[in-house]
Design a protein around this motif. Structure first.
Motif, PDB file in Angstrom:
ATOM      1  N   ASP A  68      17.941   1.542  -4.591  1.00 31.20           N
ATOM      2  CA  ASP A  68      17.558   2.913  -4.907  1.00 31.20           C
ATOM      3  C   ASP A  68      16.143   3.223  -4.431  1.00 31.20           C
ATOM      4  OD1 ASP A  68      19.928   3.711  -6.541  1.00 31.20           O
ATOM      5  OD2 ASP A  68      19.254   2.001  -7.727  1.00 31.20           O
ATOM      6  N   VAL A  69      15.291   2.214  -4.460  1.00 32.08           N
ATOM      7  CA  VAL A  69      13.882   2.347  -4.104  1.00 32.08           C
ATOM      8  C   VAL A  69      13.479   1.110  -3.317  1.00 32.08           C
ATOM      9  CG1 VAL A  69      11.527   2.537  -5.014  1.00 32.08           C
ATOM     10  CG2 VAL A  69      13.415   3.601  -6.250  1.00 32.08           C
ATOM     11  N   ILE A  70      12.603   1.295  -2.333  1.00 32.12           N
ATOM     12  CA  ILE A  70      12.040   0.163  -1.594  1.00 32.12           C
ATOM     13  C   ILE A  70      10.523   0.310  -1.640  1.00 32.12           C
ATOM     14  CG2 ILE A  70      11.878  -1.019   0.621  1.00 32.12           C
ATOM     15  CD1 ILE A  70      14.686   0.164   1.252  1.00 32.12           C
ATOM     16  N   LEU A  71       9.881  -0.722  -2.171  1.00 33.79           N
ATOM     17  CA  LEU A  71       8.427  -0.756  -2.294  1.00 33.79           C
ATOM     18  C   LEU A  71       7.926  -1.908  -1.441  1.00 33.79           C
ATOM     19  CD1 LEU A  71       5.780   0.101  -3.742  1.00 33.79           C
ATOM     20  CD2 LEU A  71       6.410  -1.488  -5.572  1.00 33.79           C
ATOM     21  N   HIS A  72       6.878  -1.657  -0.671  1.00 36.15           N
ATOM     22  CA  HIS A  72       6.400  -2.700   0.240  1.00 36.15           C
ATOM     23  C   HIS A  72       4.901  -2.613   0.426  1.00 36.15           C
ATOM     24  CE1 HIS A  72       5.394  -0.061   3.623  1.00 36.15           C
ATOM     25  NE2 HIS A  72       6.317   0.717   3.075  1.00 36.15           N
ATOM     26  N   LYS A  73       4.346  -3.696   0.889  1.00 41.34           N
ATOM     27  CA  LYS A  73       2.978  -3.777   1.395  1.00 41.34           C
ATOM     28  C   LYS A  73       3.111  -4.429   2.766  1.00 41.34           C
ATOM     29  CE  LYS A  73       0.386  -2.090  -1.799  1.00 41.34           C
ATOM     30  NZ  LYS A  73      -0.335  -0.870  -1.464  1.00 41.34           N
ATOM     31  N   PHE A  74       3.346  -3.612   3.775  1.00 47.29           N
ATOM     32  CA  PHE A  74       3.719  -4.106   5.100  1.00 47.29           C
ATOM     33  C   PHE A  74       2.610  -3.975   6.132  1.00 47.29           C
ATOM     34  CE2 PHE A  74       8.046  -5.380   6.013  1.00 47.29           C
ATOM     35  CZ  PHE A  74       7.884  -5.883   7.283  1.00 47.29           C
ATOM     36  N   THR A  75       1.451  -3.500   5.737  1.00 45.88           N
ATOM     37  CA  THR A  75       0.397  -3.184   6.697  1.00 45.88           C
ATOM     38  C   THR A  75       0.023  -4.367   7.579  1.00 45.88           C
ATOM     39  OG1 THR A  75      -0.438  -1.601   5.098  1.00 45.88           O
ATOM     40  CG2 THR A  75      -1.888  -2.143   6.924  1.00 45.88           C
ATOM     41  N   ASP A  76      -0.150  -5.555   6.989  1.00 39.56           N
ATOM     42  CA  ASP A  76      -0.570  -6.723   7.783  1.00 39.56           C
ATOM     43  C   ASP A  76       0.461  -7.062   8.854  1.00 39.56           C
ATOM     44  OD1 ASP A  76      -2.793  -6.839   6.165  1.00 39.56           O
ATOM     45  OD2 ASP A  76      -2.071  -8.527   4.969  1.00 39.56           O
ATOM     46  N   ASP A  77       1.745  -7.037   8.495  1.00 42.01           N
ATOM     47  CA  ASP A  77       2.787  -7.368   9.471  1.00 42.01           C
ATOM     48  C   ASP A  77       2.886  -6.314  10.564  1.00 42.01           C
ATOM     49  OD1 ASP A  77       3.638  -9.838   8.526  1.00 42.01           O
ATOM     50  OD2 ASP A  77       5.088  -8.976   7.148  1.00 42.01           O
ATOM     51  N   ILE A  78       2.736  -5.049  10.209  1.00 36.34           N
ATOM     52  CA  ILE A  78       2.793  -4.001  11.234  1.00 36.34           C
ATOM     53  C   ILE A  78       1.634  -4.165  12.202  1.00 36.34           C
ATOM     54  CG2 ILE A  78       2.578  -1.518  11.644  1.00 36.34           C
ATOM     55  CD1 ILE A  78       4.090  -1.103   9.002  1.00 36.34           C
TER      56      ILE A  78
ATOM     57  N   GLY B 162      16.183 -13.957   7.618  1.00 41.50           N
ATOM     58  CA  GLY B 162      17.209 -13.282   8.407  1.00 41.50           C
ATOM     59  C   GLY B 162      18.520 -13.166   7.658  1.00 41.50           C
ATOM     60  N   ALA B 163      18.488 -13.401   6.345  1.00 38.42           N
ATOM     61  CA  ALA B 163      19.693 -13.255   5.523  1.00 38.42           C
ATOM     62  C   ALA B 163      20.145 -11.795   5.559  1.00 38.42           C
ATOM     63  CB  ALA B 163      19.398 -13.686   4.085  1.00 38.42           C
ATOM     64  N   ALA B 164      21.372 -11.567   5.199  1.00 38.97           N
ATOM     65  CA  ALA B 164      21.917 -10.220   5.205  1.00 38.97           C
ATOM     66  C   ALA B 164      21.047  -9.308   4.339  1.00 38.97           C
ATOM     67  CB  ALA B 164      23.347 -10.233   4.683  1.00 38.97           C
ATOM     68  N   ALA B 165      20.780  -8.126   4.844  1.00 33.23           N
ATOM     69  CA  ALA B 165      19.964  -7.164   4.109  1.00 33.23           C
ATOM     70  C   ALA B 165      20.726  -6.664   2.895  1.00 33.23           C
ATOM     71  CB  ALA B 165      19.600  -5.998   5.029  1.00 33.23           C
TER      72      ALA B 165
ATOM     73  N   ARG C   1       9.549 -10.461  13.483  1.00 31.18           N
ATOM     74  CA  ARG C   1      10.857 -10.754  12.872  1.00 31.18           C
ATOM     75  C   ARG C   1      10.961 -10.093  11.498  1.00 31.18           C
ATOM     76  NH1 ARG C   1      10.339 -15.783  12.803  1.00 31.18           N
ATOM     77  NH2 ARG C   1       9.635 -15.987  10.667  1.00 31.18           N
ATOM     78  N   ARG C   2       9.902 -10.196  10.703  1.00 37.49           N
ATOM     79  CA  ARG C   2       9.921  -9.561   9.379  1.00 37.49           C
ATOM     80  C   ARG C   2      10.053  -8.047   9.500  1.00 37.49           C
ATOM     81  NH1 ARG C   2       6.369 -13.795   8.689  1.00 37.49           N
ATOM     82  NH2 ARG C   2       4.541 -12.521   9.149  1.00 37.49           N
ATOM     83  N   LEU C   3       9.376  -7.471  10.474  1.00 41.55           N
ATOM     84  CA  LEU C   3       9.464  -6.029  10.683  1.00 41.55           C
ATOM     85  C   LEU C   3      10.887  -5.632  11.080  1.00 41.55           C
ATOM     86  CD1 LEU C   3       8.121  -3.284  10.758  1.00 41.55           C
ATOM     87  CD2 LEU C   3       7.345  -3.795  13.082  1.00 41.55           C
ATOM     88  N   ALA C   4      11.494  -6.390  11.981  1.00 40.56           N
ATOM     89  CA  ALA C   4      12.882  -6.106  12.382  1.00 40.56           C
ATOM     90  C   ALA C   4      13.829  -6.249  11.193  1.00 40.56           C
ATOM     91  CB  ALA C   4      13.303  -7.030  13.526  1.00 40.56           C
ATOM     92  N   ASN C   5      13.634  -7.287  10.384  1.00 39.23           N
ATOM     93  CA  ASN C   5      14.486  -7.479   9.202  1.00 39.23           C
ATOM     94  C   ASN C   5      14.272  -6.358   8.186  1.00 39.23           C
ATOM     95  OD1 ASN C   5      15.598  -9.790  10.291  1.00 39.23           O
ATOM     96  ND2 ASN C   5      14.263 -11.181   9.183  1.00 39.23           N
ATOM     97  N   PHE C   6      13.021  -5.888   8.051  1.00 37.00           N
ATOM     98  CA  PHE C   6      12.737  -4.782   7.138  1.00 37.00           C
ATOM     99  C   PHE C   6      13.433  -3.510   7.630  1.00 37.00           C
ATOM    100  CE2 PHE C   6       9.980  -1.422   5.324  1.00 37.00           C
ATOM    101  CZ  PHE C   6      10.161  -1.721   3.990  1.00 37.00           C
ATOM    102  N   GLU C   7      13.386  -3.278   8.923  1.00 33.47           N
ATOM    103  CA  GLU C   7      14.064  -2.102   9.470  1.00 33.47           C
ATOM    104  C   GLU C   7      15.573  -2.185   9.254  1.00 33.47           C
ATOM    105  OE1 GLU C   7      12.244  -1.991  13.372  1.00 33.47           O
ATOM    106  OE2 GLU C   7      10.648  -0.674  12.629  1.00 33.47           O
ATOM    107  N   ALA C   8      16.134  -3.405   9.239  1.00 30.59           N
ATOM    108  CA  ALA C   8      17.561  -3.575   8.910  1.00 30.59           C
ATOM    109  C   ALA C   8      17.825  -3.216   7.453  1.00 30.59           C
ATOM    110  CB  ALA C   8      18.013  -5.008   9.206  1.00 30.59           C
ATOM    111  N   VAL C   9      16.911  -3.595   6.563  1.00 31.71           N
ATOM    112  CA  VAL C   9      17.046  -3.218   5.149  1.00 31.71           C
ATOM    113  C   VAL C   9      17.055  -1.695   5.030  1.00 31.71           C
ATOM    114  CG1 VAL C   9      15.897  -3.233   2.892  1.00 31.71           C
ATOM    115  CG2 VAL C   9      16.030  -5.338   4.224  1.00 31.71           C
TER     116      VAL C   9
END
Length: 109
Positions: free
Chosen positions: A50-60, A42-45, A71-79
């Motif tokens: 310039d680029v965001i690369l992720h493998k987020f399928t499991d969390d979604i 939950g640290a500041a985003a 929580r990770r999804l919400a923090n990712f959306e903040a990023v």
């Protein structure tokens, strides 16, 4: 003058991260700043990515039943919100329908 280095935010589950060590080392050797995104704390985003690369399928897929994934999804959306200028590799809007069988059948029909 020196050119600004490209900043790449990177997120994936801890179990998948070692598979990308070679990619990260190569990207850094080529002048990219690769920043591991800590979505658990939950640290500041970070900003100015310039680029965001992720493998987020499991969390979604589990966000509805797993508070940690939510929580990770919400923090990712903040990023994402803090970095509207960043290119997102594999946008979430393209992943969500693939995780919904009924939606996937509708798209393929």
């Amino acid at each position: 003058g020196a050119s600004r280095r490209v900043k790449c935010g990177l997120y994936m589950a801890a179990k998948k991260r070692p598979k990308f060590d070679g990619f990260v080392a190569d990207a850094r050797a080529r002048g990219l700043d690769v920043i591991d995104l800590d979505l658990d704390s939950g640290a500041a985003a970070p900003v100015d990515l310039d680029v965001i690369l992720h493998k987020f399928t499991d969390d979604i897929a589990t966000a509805d039943i797993d508070p940690g994934a939510a929580r990770r999804l919400a923090n990712f959306e903040a990023v994402l919100a803090n970095n509207p200028q960043a290119s997102l590799i594999d946008p979430l809007s393209g992943i969500r329908p693939l995780l919904n069988r009924a939606e996937m059948q509708r798209v393929l029909a």
